[in-house]
Design a protein around this motif. Structure first.
Motif, PDB file in Angstrom:
ATOM      1  N   VAL A   1      83.922   2.777  95.518  1.00 47.51           N
ATOM      2  CA  VAL A   1      84.452   1.531  94.917  1.00 47.51           C
ATOM      3  C   VAL A   1      83.605   1.141  93.705  1.00 47.51           C
ATOM      4  O   VAL A   1      84.134   0.708  92.651  1.00 47.51           O
ATOM      5  N   ARG A   2      82.304   1.297  93.792  1.00 47.49           N
ATOM      6  CA  ARG A   2      81.430   0.969  92.664  1.00 47.49           C
ATOM      7  C   ARG A   2      81.785   1.817  91.453  1.00 47.49           C
ATOM      8  O   ARG A   2      81.809   1.333  90.309  1.00 47.49           O
ATOM      9  N   GLN A   3      82.010   3.105  91.717  1.00 45.70           N
ATOM     10  CA  GLN A   3      82.365   3.983  90.595  1.00 45.70           C
ATOM     11  C   GLN A   3      83.679   3.536  89.925  1.00 45.70           C
ATOM     12  O   GLN A   3      83.838   3.619  88.707  1.00 45.70           O
ATOM     13  N   ARG A   4      84.588   3.042  90.708  1.00 52.15           N
ATOM     14  CA  ARG A   4      85.846   2.562  90.133  1.00 52.15           C
ATOM     15  C   ARG A   4      85.604   1.318  89.259  1.00 52.15           C
ATOM     16  O   ARG A   4      86.203   1.148  88.184  1.00 52.15           O
ATOM     17  N   PHE A   5      84.722   0.438  89.746  1.00 55.78           N
ATOM     18  CA  PHE A   5      84.384  -0.734  88.917  1.00 55.78           C
ATOM     19  C   PHE A   5      83.687  -0.289  87.639  1.00 55.78           C
ATOM     20  O   PHE A   5      83.898  -0.874  86.561  1.00 55.78           O
ATOM     21  N   GLU A   6      82.856   0.727  87.773  1.00 54.89           N
ATOM     22  CA  GLU A   6      82.199   1.251  86.569  1.00 54.89           C
ATOM     23  C   GLU A   6      83.255   1.781  85.581  1.00 54.89           C
ATOM     24  O   GLU A   6      83.159   1.572  84.364  1.00 54.89           O
TER      25      GLU A   6
ATOM     26  N   LEU B   1      84.329  -8.373  86.525  1.00 54.11           N
ATOM     27  CA  LEU B   1      84.270  -7.183  87.385  1.00 54.11           C
ATOM     28  C   LEU B   1      82.990  -7.156  88.219  1.00 54.11           C
ATOM     29  O   LEU B   1      82.995  -6.792  89.404  1.00 54.11           O
ATOM     30  N   ASP B   2      81.873  -7.550  87.619  1.00 49.82           N
ATOM     31  CA  ASP B   2      80.609  -7.607  88.377  1.00 49.82           C
ATOM     32  C   ASP B   2      80.722  -8.583  89.535  1.00 49.82           C
ATOM     33  O   ASP B   2      80.251  -8.318  90.657  1.00 49.82           O
ATOM     34  N   GLN B   3      81.309  -9.744  89.256  1.00 53.29           N
ATOM     35  CA  GLN B   3      81.451 -10.759  90.311  1.00 53.29           C
ATOM     36  C   GLN B   3      82.378 -10.260  91.432  1.00 53.29           C
ATOM     37  O   GLN B   3      82.108 -10.449  92.636  1.00 53.29           O
ATOM     38  N   GLU B   4      83.454  -9.585  91.015  1.00 51.16           N
ATOM     39  CA  GLU B   4      84.384  -9.085  92.025  1.00 51.16           C
ATOM     40  C   GLU B   4      83.739  -7.982  92.869  1.00 51.16           C
ATOM     41  O   GLU B   4      83.927  -7.903  94.099  1.00 51.16           O
TER      42      GLU B   4
ATOM     43  N   THR C   1      95.378   1.880  92.419  1.00 50.72           N
ATOM     44  CA  THR C   1      94.834   0.534  92.649  1.00 50.72           C
ATOM     45  C   THR C   1      93.361   0.665  92.953  1.00 50.72           C
ATOM     46  O   THR C   1      92.877   1.697  93.438  1.00 50.72           O
ATOM     47  N   LEU C   2      92.652  -0.425  92.700  1.00 54.63           N
ATOM     48  CA  LEU C   2      91.196  -0.420  92.887  1.00 54.63           C
ATOM     49  C   LEU C   2      90.829  -0.183  94.351  1.00 54.63           C
ATOM     50  O   LEU C   2      89.941   0.603  94.664  1.00 54.63           O
ATOM     51  N   LEU C   3      91.514  -0.848  95.252  1.00 47.21           N
ATOM     52  CA  LEU C   3      91.288  -0.668  96.706  1.00 47.21           C
ATOM     53  C   LEU C   3      92.586  -0.147  97.293  1.00 47.21           C
ATOM     54  O   LEU C   3      93.669  -0.694  97.026  1.00 47.21           O
TER      55      LEU C   3
END
Length: 965
Positions: free
Chosen positions: A670-675, A709-712, A772-774
């Motif tokens: 999930v972190r990689q996706r936010f990145e 994105l960081d907050q999410e 989708t992100l998740l």
């Protein structure tokens, strides 16, 4: 089947037949027995004659030996002439007179050839080759140089006549006589074989001795005429013949010896073959050696029996006593006995037949009674003692007494065997064995050694006095390799040994002080089925040794003892192996997940502490609660196995510390996706600038997107921890964040396993793909196999609803977990360990005494209100021991400081939770109260909790317990 008849019929028939047969055979038997008796009597009489004859000869030898010794010490031996020697004639006459007629002649032979001979003239019929003057009593023959003389003297030693014998020195040289040659070479007195004397021609033997310094030999002659007379007086039958012979057939003594001497044709003794007697000639044809029985020779007038008996005469060589008698004379009495026995037998047969019937019936009645006793023994009926009525028959009484003793022995053996088998406590079994051995052997002291196979020695284990009191154990083990005592020798050869106990052995055994000797010891080796040593019993008794009958019983009983010990040792070894295997399973489960720590080991500890506290109660609800040793062992095993089903639980489920964790924590994906989304925002910023949009505005917009994105991500990461309760607003926010999209440009099916590929039901989409992100995709929903769906009518009585899916690894689904880190499917998998526990344990064939292990181990997640799992049992269906395991399991889980999803709770927190569960009837309130008022918590906390967790002492715990009442 052959016809059967009562015993008294058999006995009567047998007795009648035997009596009849006896009547027929009695005559012949009496006849032959009479013959044997007569032959034996004759043999004994012959032996007596031999002994009397030997006694007579021995009585004659002693005076003769004394006479020789007297002359050896007299100055006569130094005389050098006949004149000097005649001066000593009174001394020589006195020697002859003192011999009581045993000696008829005495003489001295000198080294120079001189000879001096003195003879007593018994009657006028004696011949010496010269006329004997009247009134002559003594005759002297001398050789001096070449001169020979004969002198006659009366009773007063007055010389009556002197004759010259010029040829005497040529005819007789004393130095060539056998008696001279034998005596001159010996320091002892010698006795010759019987032979005819040169001077008188009579038969006899010579006793001679020498004075070697002087070269003089003194000899005395003893005639065998006395034996001839004795032969004639000792006849067994009127016609019997007795004589002494040599093994070569020469006759030494005979009642007609003088006649035989006169009839001989050669020098020396007469012989059997030359005697002219047909009987003696016939015997001469047979081997002449002694034997135990009479032999038979046949003559024209009939058969003769003869017997040869050894006859001892010192120095005279082998001599035989020959006794012979006509067979009709010897067995005349036997013929008379035969006739008398025939008449007597007939009378007995007629008289005894009426008595036989009564006697056999009486005998049978006694045997029937003994048979009834034997039948009781066959059925092991020991309800009453055997009390047989006295019988006239000793054997029947002995048999009844033997059966009585046998009943006591079997009863003792049976009771002891039952007790040995029934005693399961090894520490109690060993003293019991020694006590029983002391009782059986009636010994006073007993020691039991157990063989240490590794060290090869016997180690003292039990020492008991016959009163039952324990004695100090010997301090020294017995080394079977080096020590050579009765005990070690018995162990080496595997046999029972007994002997008197020496002081050295007592010291070597290291025994305590014992009474004064003698002390007798019995060493009984205990061997297993492979005849290998497992121990040794040493029994000690004062004053008298153990008899053979007791040793036989001890040996028989020792076999049972050895088998019992072997079984107990094997049982103990199997028990240890069983416990080790169980602990191995528990250790494997604890080792499998470092987060469960020592849960499988601590729960048994807590359970045993709680059980001991309950048994120590003397009042209240647990006043009557007691566990037998078998039940305590059962509880111990069950508490160790209470979580054995966890071995089937996947490690990542047990260790799941975060919501997205499987084998690894998927928060990294999930972190990689936010990145990626942050990189996409930055790319969009630069693209806007390239299109000519405001640089500042584009960068500001990019910064705002990245901050959001960081907050999410921080929110998702926090949700992943699972420490906070997820309310519906947070779940909505998760869904909103998860709806963000990103572009996937790589095939998501590359590098997957076969099983993973099987989960994809749709064909792959063309790249790039918007994701989708998740995700909560179909391939993340793993279906439950049909064989893992628990049927309602399962044989174990489980009342559980199985989730539709085996696992749901959807990211949104896992992050939306309301509390903790486990999904419904994973929690079911965790709870499934108790199902597996019961299923696994129910497949094991537990021995008697461990039948409740499955229920105790498998019911620790049940509650008293009937809402527990897996069977939703009620309070009535839960045993006290199962409730103890439940409290131990919960308390250990609450206070354990190694769980992945929480820190270990302090005592106050754990007790509050347990109190709440007690109020809700999840756990037993009375057991919880006992748990609080005993010192279990404090003792367990000191050994297993971090000091920071121990926020209550005993007083605080007591106060907490009081607040709950």
């Amino acid at each position: 089947m052959k016809q059967q008849y009562p015993l008294h019929i058999h006995i009567s028939t047998l007795f009648i037949a035997l009596v009849t047969l006896t009547g027929l055979l009695l005559g012949l038997s009496s006849y032959y027995e009479g013959r044997a008796i007569l032959a034996s009597t004759a043999d004994k009489l012959t032996t007596r004659v031999s002994q009397q004859t030997q006694t007579t000869l021995h009585s004659m030898v002693k005076p003769a030996q004394m006479a020789v010794n007297l002359i050896r010490a007299h100055p006569l031996i130094e005389s050098s002439s006949t004149t000097e020697r005649l001066r000593h004639l009174p001394f020589l006459r006195q020697v002859l007179d003192n011999a009581d007629g045993v000696i008829t002649s005495l003489y001295l032979a000198y080294g120079d050839g001189d000879f001096f001979y003195l003879h007593t003239i018994e009657n006028d019929n004696e011949r010496f080759g010269v006329p004997i003057p009247a009134h002559s009593r003594y005759i002297v023959q001398t050789i001096e140089g070449e001169r020979g003389q004969v002198l006659f003297f009366d009773t007063e030693l007055q010389q009556l006549q002197q004759l010259e014998q010029p040829d005497y020195p040529q005819r007789y040289n004393p130095r060539q006589r056998p008696w001279y040659q034998a005596a001159i070479g010996s320091d002892e007195l010698i006795t010759t074989r019987p032979y005819p004397f040169f001077t008188s021609g009579k038969s006899g033997y010579t006793i001679a001795g020498s004075v070697r310094e002087e070269g003089v030999v003194i000899g005395v002659d003893i005639l065998t005429e006395t034996l001839d007379k004795l032969m004639s007086q000792q006849k067994i039958t009127p016609s019997a013949v007795l004589l002494l012979i040599t093994p070569q057939g020469a006759i030494i003594a005979h009642e007609q010896m003088q006649q035989l001497l006169q009839q001989r044709r050669t020098e020396g003794l007469p012989t059997l073959s030359g005697s002219g007697d047909p009987l003696l000639q016939a015997i001469a044809q047979q081997p002449l050696h002694s034997g135990d029985s009479y032999r038979t020779v046949s003559l024209e007038e009939g058969d003769w029996l003869y017997h040869l008996t050894p006859f001892l005469l010192q120095g005279a060589g082998d001599i035989l006593l020959l006794s012979a008698m006509p067979e009709p004379e010897l067995f005349a009495e036997a013929y008379t006995i035969l006739k008398r026995s025939a008449l007597t037998s007939l009378a007995i047969i007629l008289a005894v037949i009426p008595v036989i019937w009564w006697l056999s019936n009486h005998l049978a009645s006694s045997i029937r009674q003994v048979a009834r006793y034997a039948e009781r023994l066959r059925h092991f009926d020991f309800s009453s003692k055997i009390e047989a009525h006295p019988s006239l028959i000793i054997e029947v009484n002995e048999l009844a007494l033997t059966l009585k003793n046998l009943q006591s022995t079997i009863n003792t053996f049976q009771q002891t065997s039952t007790s040995l088998v029934a005693e399961h406590d090894y520490t109690l079994l060993l003293p019991y064995i020694v006590k029983k051995m002391l009782a059986i052997s009636t010994t006073r002291y007993g020691l039991l050694y157990i063989y240490n196979n590794k060290l090869g020695r016997l180690e003292p284990t039990v020492a008991i006095h016959h009163s039952g009191n324990a004695l100090p154990l010997p301090t020294t083990p017995l080394d079977c390799g080096s020590q050579k005592s009765l005990a070690t020798l018995s162990m080496l050869d595997g046999s029972t040994r007994s002997s008197e106990l020496s002081a050295a052995e007592m010291a070597a055994l290291g025994l305590p002080p014992l009474p004064d000797p003698p002390i007798y010891q019995v060493a009984v080796p205990l061997l297993n089925r492979q005849q290998q040593p497992i121990g040794l019993l040493l029994l000690l008794r004062e004053q008298q040794p153990v008899d053979d009958a007791q040793i036989s019983f001890i040996e028989a009983f020792s076999g049972l003892v050895a088998v019992t010990l072997e079984n107990r040792q094997l049982t103990g070894q199997h028990k240890k192996l069983f416990e080790s295997f169980i602990q191995l399973i528990g250790s494997a489960i604890d080792t499998k997940s470092r987060y469960t720590g020592n849960h499988c080991a601590r729960v048994p500890e807590l359970t045993q502490m709680l059980a001991q506290a309950a048994q120590a109660e003397s009042s209240g609800p647990f006043a009557d609660f007691q566990l037998t040793p078998a039940e305590q062992y059962e509880l111990h095993i069950a508490s160790w196995l209470h979580d054995c089903g966890k071995i089937t639980t996947p490690e990542y489920v047990v260790d799941k510390a975060t919501k997205l964790e499987t084998i690894y924590n998927r928060i990294h994906e999930v972190r990689q996706r936010f990145e990626i989304l942050k990189r996409d925002a930055e790319i969009q910023c630069y693209q806007a600038i390239l299109r000519g949009e405001s640089d500042a505005q584009a960068k500001q917009q990019c910064q705002q997107q990245q901050q959001q994105l960081d907050q999410e991500f921080a929110f998702i990461a926090e949700c992943n921890i699972g420490n906070e309760f997820m309310d519906p607003a947070n779940i909505d926010r998760l869904k909103q964040i998860g709806a963000r999209t990103w572009q996937r440009t790589l095939d998501d099916r590359l590098g997957l396993s076969y099983m993973e590929l099987q989960r994809y039901s749709e064909p792959p989409q063309p790249l790039p793909v918007t994701e989708t992100l998740l995700t909560d995709r179909a391939e993340q929903r793993i279906a439950r196999p049909a064989d893992e769906v628990m049927p309602i009518d399962n044989p174990w009585g489980f009342k559980l609803e199985s989730p539709e899916l085996l696992y749901n690894r959807g990211e949104l689904y896992n992050l939306s977990i309301s509390y903790g880190t486990l999904t419904t499917e994973e929690r079911y998998k965790i709870n499934d360990h108790i199902i597996q526990t019961q299923m696994m344990l129910s497949q094991l064939e537990f021995p008697e005494g461990l039948g409740k292990v499955v229920d105790i181990a498998g019911n620790h997640h049940e509650t008293l209100d009937g809402r527990g799992y897996p069977r939703r049992l009620t309070a009535k269906e839960l045993s006290t021991t199962a409730r103890m395991v439940a409290i131990a399991d919960i308390f250990e889980a609450l206070t354990a400081d190694d769980r992945p999803y929480k820190k270990g709770k302090c005592l106050s927190e754990a007790l509050k939770i347990l109190a709440s569960m007690s109020e809700k009837q999840h756990i037993d309130a009375e057991l919880f109260a006992l748990f609080l008022r005993s010192n279990i918590i404090e003792n367990y906390a000191k050994r297993n909790l971090n000091p920071a967790q121990i926020d209550m002492d005993s007083a605080a715990i007591a106060a907490f317990a009081s607040s709950l009442r």
